[in-house]
Motif scaffolding. Structure first.
Motif, PDB file in Angstrom:
ATOM      1  N   ASN A  63       0.866  -1.181   0.000  1.00 45.88           N
ATOM      2  CA  ASN A  63       0.000   0.000   0.000  1.00 45.88           C
ATOM      3  C   ASN A  63       0.904   1.233   0.000  1.00 45.88           C
ATOM      4  O   ASN A  63       1.599   1.489   0.984  1.00 45.88           O
ATOM      5  CB  ASN A  63      -0.909  -0.001   1.228  1.00 45.88           C
ATOM      6  CG  ASN A  63      -1.948   1.106   1.206  1.00 45.88           C
ATOM      7  OD1 ASN A  63      -1.845   2.064   0.439  1.00 45.88           O
ATOM      8  ND2 ASN A  63      -2.950   0.999   2.063  1.00 45.88           N
ATOM      9  N   MET A  66      -1.153   5.475   2.739  1.00 45.48           N
ATOM     10  CA  MET A  66      -2.058   5.080   3.817  1.00 45.48           C
ATOM     11  C   MET A  66      -2.114   6.192   4.861  1.00 45.48           C
ATOM     12  O   MET A  66      -1.153   6.959   5.012  1.00 45.48           O
ATOM     13  CB  MET A  66      -1.542   3.783   4.456  1.00 45.48           C
ATOM     14  CG  MET A  66      -2.427   3.215   5.545  1.00 45.48           C
ATOM     15  SD  MET A  66      -4.089   2.835   4.950  1.00 45.48           S
ATOM     16  CE  MET A  66      -4.665   1.647   6.141  1.00 45.48           C
ATOM     17  N   ASN A 282      -5.715   6.641  -5.669  1.00 44.12           N
ATOM     18  CA  ASN A 282      -6.513   6.153  -4.532  1.00 44.12           C
ATOM     19  C   ASN A 282      -7.992   6.181  -4.914  1.00 44.12           C
ATOM     20  O   ASN A 282      -8.716   7.111  -4.539  1.00 44.12           O
ATOM     21  CB  ASN A 282      -6.267   7.029  -3.299  1.00 44.12           C
ATOM     22  CG  ASN A 282      -4.803   7.093  -2.920  1.00 44.12           C
ATOM     23  OD1 ASN A 282      -4.327   6.304  -2.120  1.00 44.12           O
ATOM     24  ND2 ASN A 282      -4.085   8.041  -3.495  1.00 44.12           N
ATOM     25  N   GLU A 284     -10.953   4.581  -4.280  1.00 42.04           N
ATOM     26  CA  GLU A 284     -12.103   4.590  -3.365  1.00 42.04           C
ATOM     27  C   GLU A 284     -12.209   5.912  -2.621  1.00 42.04           C
ATOM     28  O   GLU A 284     -13.303   6.471  -2.462  1.00 42.04           O
ATOM     29  CB  GLU A 284     -11.981   3.433  -2.367  1.00 42.04           C
ATOM     30  CG  GLU A 284     -12.109   2.083  -3.026  1.00 42.04           C
ATOM     31  CD  GLU A 284     -11.323   1.024  -2.283  1.00 42.04           C
ATOM     32  OE1 GLU A 284     -11.949   0.044  -1.860  1.00 42.04           O
ATOM     33  OE2 GLU A 284     -10.106   1.172  -2.137  1.00 42.04           O
ATOM     34  N   SER A 285     -11.084   6.424  -2.153  1.00 35.47           N
ATOM     35  CA  SER A 285     -11.065   7.712  -1.472  1.00 35.47           C
ATOM     36  C   SER A 285     -11.555   8.818  -2.401  1.00 35.47           C
ATOM     37  O   SER A 285     -12.360   9.665  -1.999  1.00 35.47           O
ATOM     38  CB  SER A 285      -9.652   8.015  -0.984  1.00 35.47           C
ATOM     39  OG  SER A 285      -9.541   9.348  -0.553  1.00 35.47           O
ATOM     40  N   SER A 310      -4.558   3.262  -0.711  1.00 33.88           N
ATOM     41  CA  SER A 310      -5.935   3.216  -0.220  1.00 33.88           C
ATOM     42  C   SER A 310      -6.341   4.507   0.490  1.00 33.88           C
ATOM     43  O   SER A 310      -7.510   4.705   0.767  1.00 33.88           O
ATOM     44  CB  SER A 310      -6.119   2.042   0.745  1.00 33.88           C
ATOM     45  OG  SER A 310      -5.470   2.306   1.980  1.00 33.88           O
ATOM     46  N   TYR A 313      -8.819   4.503   3.315  1.00 36.78           N
ATOM     47  CA  TYR A 313     -10.209   4.080   3.093  1.00 36.78           C
ATOM     48  C   TYR A 313     -10.395   2.611   3.463  1.00 36.78           C
ATOM     49  O   TYR A 313     -11.441   2.207   3.956  1.00 36.78           O
ATOM     50  CB  TYR A 313     -10.570   4.306   1.628  1.00 36.78           C
ATOM     51  CG  TYR A 313     -12.048   4.265   1.325  1.00 36.78           C
ATOM     52  CD1 TYR A 313     -12.800   5.436   1.300  1.00 36.78           C
ATOM     53  CD2 TYR A 313     -12.693   3.063   1.062  1.00 36.78           C
ATOM     54  CE1 TYR A 313     -14.162   5.407   1.015  1.00 36.78           C
ATOM     55  CE2 TYR A 313     -14.049   3.025   0.789  1.00 36.78           C
ATOM     56  CZ  TYR A 313     -14.781   4.194   0.770  1.00 36.78           C
ATOM     57  OH  TYR A 313     -16.130   4.165   0.501  1.00 36.78           O
ATOM     58  N   THR A 314      -9.358   1.812   3.226  1.00 33.97           N
ATOM     59  CA  THR A 314      -9.396   0.385   3.501  1.00 33.97           C
ATOM     60  C   THR A 314      -7.971  -0.101   3.685  1.00 33.97           C
ATOM     61  O   THR A 314      -7.017   0.593   3.327  1.00 33.97           O
ATOM     62  CB  THR A 314     -10.064  -0.381   2.333  1.00 33.97           C
ATOM     63  OG1 THR A 314     -10.110  -1.786   2.633  1.00 33.97           O
ATOM     64  CG2 THR A 314      -9.291  -0.195   1.038  1.00 33.97           C
ATOM     65  N   SER A 315      -7.824  -1.287   4.265  1.00 31.61           N
ATOM     66  CA  SER A 315      -6.520  -1.950   4.300  1.00 31.61           C
ATOM     67  C   SER A 315      -6.440  -3.051   3.257  1.00 31.61           C
ATOM     68  O   SER A 315      -5.414  -3.717   3.142  1.00 31.61           O
ATOM     69  CB  SER A 315      -6.278  -2.557   5.697  1.00 31.61           C
ATOM     70  OG  SER A 315      -6.205  -1.544   6.670  1.00 31.61           O
ATOM     71  N   MET A 317      -5.988  -4.091  -0.256  1.00 34.30           N
ATOM     72  CA  MET A 317      -5.523  -3.609  -1.551  1.00 34.30           C
ATOM     73  C   MET A 317      -6.172  -4.341  -2.719  1.00 34.30           C
ATOM     74  O   MET A 317      -6.213  -3.815  -3.840  1.00 34.30           O
ATOM     75  CB  MET A 317      -4.005  -3.707  -1.639  1.00 34.30           C
ATOM     76  CG  MET A 317      -3.267  -2.730  -0.724  1.00 34.30           C
ATOM     77  SD  MET A 317      -3.823  -1.007  -0.912  1.00 34.30           S
ATOM     78  CE  MET A 317      -3.362  -0.693  -2.612  1.00 34.30           C
ATOM     79  N   GLU A 319      -9.352  -4.972  -2.740  1.00 37.23           N
ATOM     80  CA  GLU A 319     -10.572  -4.184  -2.904  1.00 37.23           C
ATOM     81  C   GLU A 319     -10.266  -2.956  -3.766  1.00 37.23           C
ATOM     82  O   GLU A 319     -11.008  -2.629  -4.701  1.00 37.23           O
ATOM     83  CB  GLU A 319     -11.093  -3.760  -1.537  1.00 37.23           C
ATOM     84  CG  GLU A 319     -12.341  -2.900  -1.569  1.00 37.23           C
ATOM     85  CD  GLU A 319     -12.745  -2.443  -0.178  1.00 37.23           C
ATOM     86  OE1 GLU A 319     -12.659  -1.222   0.094  1.00 37.23           O
ATOM     87  OE2 GLU A 319     -13.140  -3.296   0.635  1.00 37.23           O
ATOM     88  N   SER A 320      -9.166  -2.267  -3.467  1.00 37.78           N
ATOM     89  CA  SER A 320      -8.762  -1.106  -4.274  1.00 37.78           C
ATOM     90  C   SER A 320      -8.481  -1.510  -5.718  1.00 37.78           C
ATOM     91  O   SER A 320      -8.761  -0.755  -6.656  1.00 37.78           O
ATOM     92  CB  SER A 320      -7.520  -0.448  -3.656  1.00 37.78           C
ATOM     93  OG  SER A 320      -7.790   0.039  -2.366  1.00 37.78           O
TER      94      SER A 320
END
Length: 441
Positions: A63, A66, A282, A284-285, A310, A313-315, A317, A319-320
Motif C-alpha cells: 500500500n 495510507m 486512490n 475509493e477515497s 488506499s 479508506y481500507t486496508s 488492496m 478491494e482497491s
C-alpha cells in the motif's frame, strides 16, 4: 528455513509467472528457490513445511499511500456537515487528527497494521498527522511496525493549518525520523518528508521544508491537486497551478510520492514525468470524497509511474484493485480499459516505488527477493494459468482471504492467527482509546 508448497504460485516474475503445483523456499529474510513442489520438497526436506493445501501462494501486497490514524474514525458519528471535500477535511479529518494523543496514534497503528497483515499487506507507506501530539509520533508508529513485524515508510504531513509553531515541529519531526531511519539503514523501516497539500502550505513554509531537506535524498510525500480547492487556491493566491508552484520548491524528485494528481493539466504532467517522481492513485477515497477521477491511465500511457494506495479508506488492496478496474471503465465509458493498467499499478509500480524507499526487491517471488509471502484462500473453479491469473485475482480473491502472512522471512500470521502480538488484547485497548477520542469531539 521454510518451504511454502502444495499450492498454486503466482510469482509476479514475468520470467516465471505461474506454477500450478509450486513451492517457494525461504532462508532468513530472502527467497532462495522457486520451483516445482515435488522437486523442492526433496531438495529442502529439512525445511519447515507451510502447506498451502492447494490454495494460492503469492507475494505480499503493498500500500503506497495510507493514513494509519484514519482507523479511529471507523464507526464514529459525524455531527457537523460534510457536503463537500472542504467540509470533509474540516469537520472530519482535521478534527480526528487534532484529537489524537500519542496513545491514540500508537493504538491506531496497532489496529491498522493488524488489518493490513490480515489482508495480505506486508508493506505500508504512511502519511501521519496528530498536530497537538506531534513530537515522537513517527517513532511511535515505527516502533509498533517493528513490534508487529511489518515493513513501513513513515512521514508527518507538515501544514500551516494549525499555526507556525506546529508547522515547525512537523518539519523537525520529519527530519529527526529521516535521520534515525537513515542511520538504522534497514529494509524494514524508512522515512520520507511529509506535507499535507499546497493549499495548506505557505511559500515560507515550503521554503523551510526545502531547506530542511537539502542534505537528504529521501522523497517528499504530499497530496497534489486532490480537490478542486487545491487548484483554485493555487491560481488565486499564487498565480500558478499546483504542480508548477510545488516544483518551484524542488518537491518533485525520484523518490517523491505525489498523491492523487487529479486536477492537473498536460504541462503539469510534463513536470511530473521529467522529475521521474511517483504518483499514487486512490480510487475509493477519490470516489468517496467526490473529488473526481484521476487521469491515472493517461499518466501511465505517458510513462509516469503510478502506484496504488488506499488513502486510509481500507486496508484491503485487492478491494482497491477491483475498484480501480471498474472506476476507469465507468468514467471513460469504455469496458476495454484498465485491464492491464490496474495490475501494473498494484503489482509492478508499487513494487518499484517501494524499491526506491527500501532498496530491496519485495512484491515478487524470485531468488534473492525479500521473503514477503502470503497464502490466499482461493481454490479456482476454472483453469488458472500465467495468462489469466489477473482475472482470477480480480474476480475471485479478496484481502480477507489471506490465511498466512510472512514479512521479511518472519511469520506474522498463520492460519488467521496473528503471531507477534496479542490481537484480542490490543484491539480491546484500541476500542477503549478510540472511544475516549470520540468523547473529546
Amino acid at each position: 528455513m521454510y518451504i511454502f508448497g502444495n499450492g498454486r504460485v503466482i510469482t509476479q516474475d514475468k520470467n516465471n509467472p505461474y506454477l500450478e503445483d509450486g513451492a517457494v523456499v525461504v532462508q532468513d529474510d530472502k527467497i532462495i528457490d522457486v520451483g516445482e513442489f515435488k522437486d523442492l520438497s526433496r531438495k529442502y526436506s529439512d525445511a519447515e513445511f507451510i502447506n498451502a493445501k492447494g490454495r494460492v501462494i503469492m507475494p505480499g501486497l503493498i500500500n503506497t499511500h495510507m493514513h494509519i490514524y484514519s482507523s479511529f474514525a471507523r464507526g464514529m458519528k459525524i455531527i457537523a456537515p460534510t457536503r463537500n471535500f472542504d467540509e470533509i477535511l474540516e469537520n472530519l479529518w482535521w478534527k480526528v487528527d487534532k484529537n489524537l494523543t500519542l496513545e491514540g496514534t500508537k493504538y491506531s497503528a496497532y489496529a491498522t497494521y493488524i488489518d493490513c497483515i490480515k489482508n495480505g499487506v506486508t508493506t505500508v507507506i504512511d502519511h501521519h498527522a496528530s498536530p497537538y501530539h506531534l513530537r515522537g509520533s513517527l517513532m511511535t508508529i515505527g516502533q509498533v511496525a517493528e513490534e508487529i513485524g511489518i515493513r513501513a515508510s513513515l512521514s508527518y504531513e507538515v501544514s500551516d493549518r494549525d499555526g507556525e509553531e506546529i508547522a515547525r515541529e512537523g518539519i523537525e519531526e520529519n527530519i529527526e525520523f529521516i535521520k534515525w531511519a537513515n542511520e538504522k539503514n534497514s529494509d524494514m523501516i524508512s522515512g520520507m518528508f511529509g506535507m499535507h497539500a499546497a493549499f495548506t502550505l505557505s511559500d515560507e513554509t515550503l521554503k523551510k521544508c526545502q531547506e530542511a531537506m537539502e542534505p537528504y535524498d529521501n522523497g517528499y510525500h504530499i497530496h497534489v491537486a486532490e480537490g478542486y480547492t487545491d487548484l483554485e487556491n493555487s491560481l488565486k493566491v499564487h498565480g500558478k497551478r499546483v504542480v508548477e508552484r510545488l516544483n518551484d520548491f524542488g518537491i518533485f524528485r525520484e523518490k517523491t510520492i505525489a498523491v492523487h494528481c487529479i486536477h492537473v493539466n498536460s504541462h503539469e504532467l510534463d513536470i511530473i514525468e521529467k522529475s521521474k517522481c511517483n504518483v499514487v492513485h486512490n480510487p475509493e477515497s477519490n470516489m468517496g470524497n467526490a473529488v473526481g477521477c484521476s487521469p491515472a491511465l493517461h499518466m501511465i500511457k505517458r510513462g509516469i509511474k503510478v502506484g496504488l494506495g488506499s488513502d486510509g479508506y481500507t486496508s484491503d488492496m485487492l478491494e482497491s484493485y477491483k475498484v480501480t478496474n471498474v472506476l476507469h471503465k465507468h468514467h471513460l465509458c469504455d469496458p476495454t480499459v484498465a485491464w492491464g493498467e490496474t495490475p501494473q499499478m498494484l503489482f509492478d509500480n508499487n513494487r518499484e516505488i517501494v524499491k526506491k524507499q527500501f532498496n530491496c526487491e519485495s512484491g515478487i517471488l524470485k531468488i534473492g527477493g525479500k521473503a514477503d509471502i502470503i497464502i490466499m484462500d482461493y481454490l479456482p473453479h476454472t483453469e488458472m494459468n500465467g495468462d489469466n491469473l489477473y482475472s482470477h485475482i480480480l474476480f475471485g480473491m479478496a484481502g480477507r482471504g489471506t490465511v498466512t502472512t510472512m514479512v521479511n522471512g518472519k511469520l506474522v500470521m498463520r492460519d488467521r492467527v496473528i503471531l507477534t502480538i496479542d490481537e484480542e488484547a490490543v484491539l480491546a485497548k484500541a476500542r477503549e482509546v478510540s472511544k475516549e477520542m470520540w468523547k473529546s469531539f
